[in-house]
Design an enzyme around this catalytic site. Structure first.
Site, PDB file in Angstrom:
ATOM      1  N   LYS A  89       0.444  -1.170   0.067  1.00  0.00           N
ATOM      2  CA  LYS A  89      -0.016  -0.142  -0.229  1.00  0.00           C
ATOM      3  C   LYS A  89       1.019   1.203  -0.062  1.00  0.00           C
ATOM      4  O   LYS A  89       1.095   2.105  -0.950  1.00  0.00           O
ATOM      5  CB  LYS A  89      -1.028  -0.179   0.789  1.00  0.00           C
ATOM      6  CG  LYS A  89      -1.828   1.270   1.179  1.00  0.00           C
ATOM      7  CD  LYS A  89      -2.298   0.655   2.983  1.00  0.00           C
ATOM      8  CE  LYS A  89      -3.195  -0.748   2.384  1.00  0.00           C
ATOM      9  NZ  LYS A  89      -4.877   0.065   3.949  1.00  0.00           N
TER      10      LYS A  89
ATOM     11  N   LYS B 113       2.039  -3.668  10.984  1.00  0.00           N
ATOM     12  CA  LYS B 113       0.535  -3.801  11.130  1.00  0.00           C
ATOM     13  C   LYS B 113       1.047  -4.404  12.956  1.00  0.00           C
ATOM     14  O   LYS B 113       1.648  -4.972  12.917  1.00  0.00           O
ATOM     15  CB  LYS B 113      -0.597  -4.564  10.725  1.00  0.00           C
ATOM     16  CG  LYS B 113      -1.139  -4.110  10.844  1.00  0.00           C
ATOM     17  CD  LYS B 113      -2.305  -3.030   9.617  1.00  0.00           C
ATOM     18  CE  LYS B 113      -3.335  -3.227   9.478  1.00  0.00           C
ATOM     19  NZ  LYS B 113      -4.033  -2.454   8.792  1.00  0.00           N
TER      20      LYS B 113
ATOM     21  N   SER C 246      -8.224   8.326  10.451  1.00  0.00           N
ATOM     22  CA  SER C 246      -8.240   7.945   9.380  1.00  0.00           C
ATOM     23  C   SER C 246      -9.400   7.367   8.109  1.00  0.00           C
ATOM     24  O   SER C 246      -9.473   7.615   6.977  1.00  0.00           O
ATOM     25  CB  SER C 246      -6.919   7.344   9.255  1.00  0.00           C
ATOM     26  OG  SER C 246      -7.124   5.519   9.487  1.00  0.00           O
TER      27      SER C 246
ATOM     28  N   GLY D  92     -18.841  -0.824   8.491  1.00  0.00           N
ATOM     29  CA  GLY D  92     -17.653  -0.436   9.416  1.00  0.00           C
ATOM     30  C   GLY D  92     -17.354   0.784   9.418  1.00  0.00           C
ATOM     31  O   GLY D  92     -18.638   1.994   8.800  1.00  0.00           O
TER      32      GLY D  92
ATOM     33  N   ASP E 203      -6.776   0.902  13.414  1.00  0.00           N
ATOM     34  CA  ASP E 203      -7.261   0.346  12.126  1.00  0.00           C
ATOM     35  C   ASP E 203      -8.555   0.022  13.113  1.00  0.00           C
ATOM     36  O   ASP E 203      -8.874  -0.099  13.719  1.00  0.00           O
ATOM     37  CB  ASP E 203      -5.787  -0.798  12.634  1.00  0.00           C
ATOM     38  CG  ASP E 203      -6.082  -1.715  10.967  1.00  0.00           C
ATOM     39  OD1 ASP E 203      -6.082  -0.985   9.659  1.00  0.00           O
ATOM     40  OD2 ASP E 203      -6.525  -2.613  10.873  1.00  0.00           O
TER      41      ASP E 203
ATOM     42  N   ALA F   5     -11.358  -2.731   2.354  1.00  0.00           N
ATOM     43  CA  ALA F   5     -10.920  -4.220   2.703  1.00  0.00           C
ATOM     44  C   ALA F   5     -10.109  -4.554   2.458  1.00  0.00           C
ATOM     45  O   ALA F   5      -9.435  -4.269   1.214  1.00  0.00           O
ATOM     46  CB  ALA F   5     -12.144  -5.589   2.537  1.00  0.00           C
ATOM     47  N   ASN F   6      -8.548  -4.937   3.296  1.00  0.00           N
ATOM     48  CA  ASN F   6      -7.278  -5.377   3.461  1.00  0.00           C
ATOM     49  C   ASN F   6      -7.334  -6.720   2.923  1.00  0.00           C
ATOM     50  O   ASN F   6      -8.053  -7.591   3.249  1.00  0.00           O
ATOM     51  CB  ASN F   6      -6.150  -4.865   4.496  1.00  0.00           C
ATOM     52  CG  ASN F   6      -6.191  -3.634   4.429  1.00  0.00           C
ATOM     53  OD1 ASN F   6      -5.662  -3.197   3.714  1.00  0.00           O
ATOM     54  ND2 ASN F   6      -6.588  -2.889   5.492  1.00  0.00           N
TER      55      ASN F   6
HETATM   56  N1  PHE Z   1      -4.980   1.815   9.402  1.00  0.00           N
HETATM   57  C1  PHE Z   1      -5.553   1.997   7.610  1.00  0.00           C
HETATM   58  C2  PHE Z   1      -4.328   1.266   7.046  1.00  0.00           C
HETATM   59  O1  PHE Z   1      -4.875   0.056   6.320  1.00  0.00           O
HETATM   60  C3  PHE Z   1      -4.597   3.765   8.171  1.00  0.00           C
HETATM   61  C4  PHE Z   1      -3.041   3.873   9.153  1.00  0.00           C
HETATM   62  C5  PHE Z   1      -2.018   3.848   7.833  1.00  0.00           C
HETATM   63  C6  PHE Z   1      -2.743   4.302   9.915  1.00  0.00           C
HETATM   64  C7  PHE Z   1      -1.243   4.359   8.638  1.00  0.00           C
HETATM   65  C8  PHE Z   1      -1.630   4.221  10.011  1.00  0.00           C
HETATM   66  C9  PHE Z   1      -0.450   4.429   9.877  1.00  0.00           C
HETATM   67  O2  PHE Z   1      -4.668   1.957   6.059  1.00  0.00           O
END
Ligand code: PHE
Length: 336
Positions: free
Chosen positions: A59, A71, A141, A177, A110, A250-251
């Site tokens: 990303k 993460k 965010s 969410g 997150d 969604a990741n």
């Molecule tokens: N958690 C979010 C993401 O997956 C946003 C995020 C990115 C938070 C980078 C902190 C640092 O992209």
């Protein structure tokens, strides 16, 4: 595991399983949010952290950011109920772990955490983003993430339907969410008919038409927006899909990379999740680290639409998949 560093610890205050996974620091310090979620076993939380941190590397790289991927996971195991005290203890435990990285990993919100939680983490480490504005951060965010997804939806629509206009399109948003809810509102305001679903029946507020979560992904529509947790697109589901465009925040939507080929073979355009979901990371890192203004950072978030167009056009021209093209963009930066 192809990660640089992974720390697993039972929190001394909370007794919960905590994981910080740093996948890559090739482009700079790792950044990625803190996920607080229930898992059948802490090892499932570890597996999630490993996958999610790798996705953050892609990303950040594909978005042109000078940050690596990481993460954190706070794993709630069966039988533990999350009291406010336990939550605070876990966030402090995790903050201490983040601090031990000495600035080579930065956390933020997150799934399961938000700006107020970051205030607690901040008591243990300064390496955390997205505190509320009154604490000097940029806040949730989810807002820029949803803005980036909306830009990606329009770019995808332009590619597939020849117009970014969403009036009269049917859009299914799976997962209400903090990001999914905002995306539903964006596409609805743009004139689309919106169907929503969530595993939590309390999310059925009547604001949008409701579809049962088990049926959401198979619902005939123009655009499907996966906005819950990952692993929603396994190979078995591909023949049952009835939608020409899939794009959402969604990741790790695909259970494995090969699903991208199956989708393309059916003529379904899938926008890679790590491209569509980059708005949060783009905004927070440009604002809080690079010092960009709100307007400048938001215009970088909007440019996710250009990236989506470039990736989809390249896939069409080269006869590849959007995943292949997006991965090529990321690896061009990661392995120059
Ligand atoms: N958690 C979010 C993401 O997956 C946003 C995020 C990115 C938070 C980078 C902190 C640092 O992209």
């Amino acid at each position: 595991m192809n990660h640089e560093e992974v720390k697993v610890r039972r929190g001394p205050r909370s007794g919960l399983a905590l994981i910080v996974a740093v996948h890559s620091r090739a482009l700079g310090p790792a950044a990625g949010g803190i996920r607080l979620r229930r898992y059948p076993d802490w090892r499932d939380g570890l597996a999630d952290a490993l996958r999610l941190s790798e996705a953050m590397t892609l990303k950040n790289a594909a978005a042109g950011l000078d940050f690596g991927g990481g993460k954190s996971v706070i794993a709630l195991e069966p039988g533990t109920s999350l009291t406010p005290e336990l939550r605070e203890a876990a966030l402090l435990d995790l903050g201490e772990m983040i601090d031990s990285f000495g600035g080579s990993y930065f956390g933020g919100p997150d799934v399961g955490t938000g700006p107020d939680d970051m205030v607690v983490v901040r008591r243990a480490t300064s390496r955390v983003f997205c505190l509320p504005a009154e604490h000097g951060g940029t806040g949730s965010s989810s807002v820029p993430t949803a803005a980036g997804v909306f830009a990606a939806v329009r770019a995808g629509a332009r590619h597939v339907f020849g117009t970014a206009d969403l009036v009269g399109r049917t859009v299914v948003v799976s997962g209400l969410g903090s990001v999914g809810g905002l995306v539903a509102r964006h596409v609805s305001e743009a004139g689309a008919r919106v169907l929503v679903s969530d595993v939590d029946p309390a999310k059925r507020t009547g604001e949008f038409e409701w579809v049962e979560p088990a049926k959401a992904l198979r619902t005939p529509a123009d655009i499907l927006v996966p906005a819950a947790v990952g692993g929603v697109l396994p190979a078995e589901l591909v023949p049952e899909l009835s939608v020409p465009l899939i794009v959402g925040p969604a990741n790790n939507q695909l259970t494995e990379d090969s699903v991208a080929g199956g989708l393309a073979a059916r003529g379904i355009v899938w926008v890679p999740d790590f491209v569509a979901s980059a708005g949060g990371a783009v905004y927070v890192l440009l604002r809080e680290v690079e010092g960009l203004s709100h307007t400048a950072a938001m215009s970088r978030v909007e440019s996710i639409g250009d990236t989506v167009s470039a990736v989809l056009t390249a896939a069409r021209d080269n006869g590849t998949t959007p995943l292949t093209e997006a991965l090529a963009r990321a690896s061009a930066r990661l392995t120059p």
